[in-house]
Scaffold this motif. Structure first.
Motif, short mmCIF file in Angstrom:
data_model
loop_
_atom_site.label_atom_id
_atom_site.label_comp_id
_atom_site.label_asym_id
_atom_site.label_seq_id
_atom_site.Cartn_x
_atom_site.Cartn_y
_atom_site.Cartn_z
N PRO A 13 37.85 19.70 48.12
CA PRO A 13 38.27 21.11 48.17
C PRO A 13 38.48 21.73 46.80
N TYR A 14 38.94 20.95 45.84
CA TYR A 14 39.12 21.47 44.49
C TYR A 14 37.78 21.89 43.89
N HIS A 15 36.82 21.02 43.93
CA HIS A 15 35.53 21.35 43.33
C HIS A 15 34.75 22.37 44.17
N ALA A 16 34.96 22.37 45.48
CA ALA A 16 34.33 23.40 46.30
C ALA A 16 34.86 24.78 45.93
N ARG A 17 36.14 24.86 45.57
CA ARG A 17 36.70 26.16 45.21
C ARG A 17 36.17 26.62 43.85
N ILE A 18 35.97 25.70 42.93
CA ILE A 18 35.35 26.07 41.67
C ILE A 18 33.94 26.57 41.91
N ALA A 19 33.18 25.85 42.73
CA ALA A 19 31.81 26.27 43.03
C ALA A 19 31.78 27.63 43.70
N ALA A 20 32.72 27.86 44.62
CA ALA A 20 32.77 29.16 45.30
C ALA A 20 33.11 30.28 44.33
N ALA A 21 34.01 30.01 43.38
CA ALA A 21 34.34 31.02 42.38
C ALA A 21 33.13 31.37 41.53
N LEU A 22 32.39 30.36 41.12
CA LEU A 22 31.20 30.60 40.31
C LEU A 22 30.13 31.34 41.12
N ASP A 23 29.98 30.97 42.38
CA ASP A 23 29.02 31.67 43.25
C ASP A 23 29.41 33.14 43.39
N GLN A 24 30.69 33.38 43.61
CA GLN A 24 31.17 34.76 43.79
C GLN A 24 30.92 35.58 42.54
N ARG A 25 31.24 35.02 41.39
CA ARG A 25 31.03 35.76 40.15
C ARG A 25 29.55 36.05 39.92
N ALA A 26 28.71 35.08 40.24
CA ALA A 26 27.26 35.30 40.07
C ALA A 26 26.77 36.40 41.02
N ALA A 27 27.25 36.38 42.26
CA ALA A 27 26.83 37.40 43.24
C ALA A 27 27.29 38.79 42.81
N GLN A 28 28.41 38.86 42.13
CA GLN A 28 28.94 40.14 41.66
C GLN A 28 28.36 40.56 40.31
#
Length: 268
Positions: free
Chosen positions: A139-154
């Motif tokens: 869950p820790y690394h999934a949240r980092i990946a999700a943050a990076l995905d979100q920033r890229a999408a934005q």
């Protein structure tokens, strides 16, 4: 963690390892922050899931450098405020599972660290290892990946910095560095950080010292930085310099100034 005698739990293989009262597997600060910097802190805390007791450790051992990266959480919290930067911290002890090691690494869940045995880690089967991976690491690394995905999408530029601290003395060697800049394949941002820190004039700065990043010994930089092609750097600070709040604030202020100065060059 504060018991007076080691206690090894009878079973740490719960399908859901974390129980009511255990910390969440990550702490999220300023997800709407305006900074291009994203800070991650793999060894921010020394928590142990209740199901694992005190890992069988003697009193006080979890407070040593083997249990966590002393002082770095305080630096990261102040950096998050000073730069308005998205920051993700991992609160569990690296002796439960090391969140900066590949899961297949022999140092993912260590049986001993700097001469201290970890009884609850001896002879773990795959079910017990998987429980720790599912509860904390994933869950820790999934949240980092999700943050990076979100920033890229934005379309938000991202500069990734992983923050660590190191013990002043190891294996009888007194480490002379005040801090160290670590990297692997991508050198532009780390070399700029190295130059900026050395230009301060009062620091001994390690170049891939006291550690160096590799694909087999590290996780966050290879997976979240290199694999995505993001500008990234790993920073280590000597623990005696950030052991108290005054030191943490001084280093956060210094680093905030340097991070802010580097951002326009690499976030464009």
């Amino acid at each position: 963690m504060n018991s007076t005698a080691p206690r090894v739990p009878p079973d740490g293989r719960h399908a859901t390892l974390l129980q009511a009262g255990d910390p969440a597997p990550l702490e999220l600060l300023r997800p709407d922050g305006t900074s291009p910097w994203l800070f991650v802190v793999d060894h921010a805390g020394q928590a142990i899931p209740r199901a694992l007791g005190d890992l069988g450790l003697p009193p006080g051992e979890i407070d040593r450098h083997i249990g966590w990266d002393i002082g770095i959480a305080g630096v990261a919290r102040r950096l998050a405020e000073l730069l308005d930067a998205w920051t993700i911290l991992q609160p569990y002890s690296r002796l439960v599972i090391d969140c900066n090691r590949p899961l297949q690494s022999p140092t993912s869940i260590v049986e001993a660290s700097d001469g201290t045995p970890v009884p609850a880690n001896l002879g773990l089967d795959e079910a017990a290892r998987a429980a720790r991976q599912r509860a904390i690491f994933q869950p820790y690394h999934a949240r980092i990946a999700a943050a990076l995905d979100q920033r890229a999408a934005q379309g938000r530029p991202t500069l990734l910095a992983t923050l660590h601290s190191f013990t002043p003395s190891m294996a009888g060697f007194d480490r002379p560095w005040h801090c160290g800049v670590l990297y692997h394949r991508h050198t532009a941002l780390p070399h700029a950080m190295l130059a900026a820190l050395r230009a301060e004039g009062d620091l001994v700065v390690g170049d891939n010292q006291p550690y160096a990043v590799t694909a087999t010994s590290d996780y966050a930089i290879p997976v979240h930085g290199e694999a995505r092609g993001l500008p990234h750097v790993e920073l280590e600070i000597r623990q005696d310099l950030i052991a108290d709040e005054d030191g943490q604030l001084l280093w956060a202020q210094r680093l905030a100034r340097i991070f802010a100065a580097l951002a326009p060059r690499f976030a464009g």
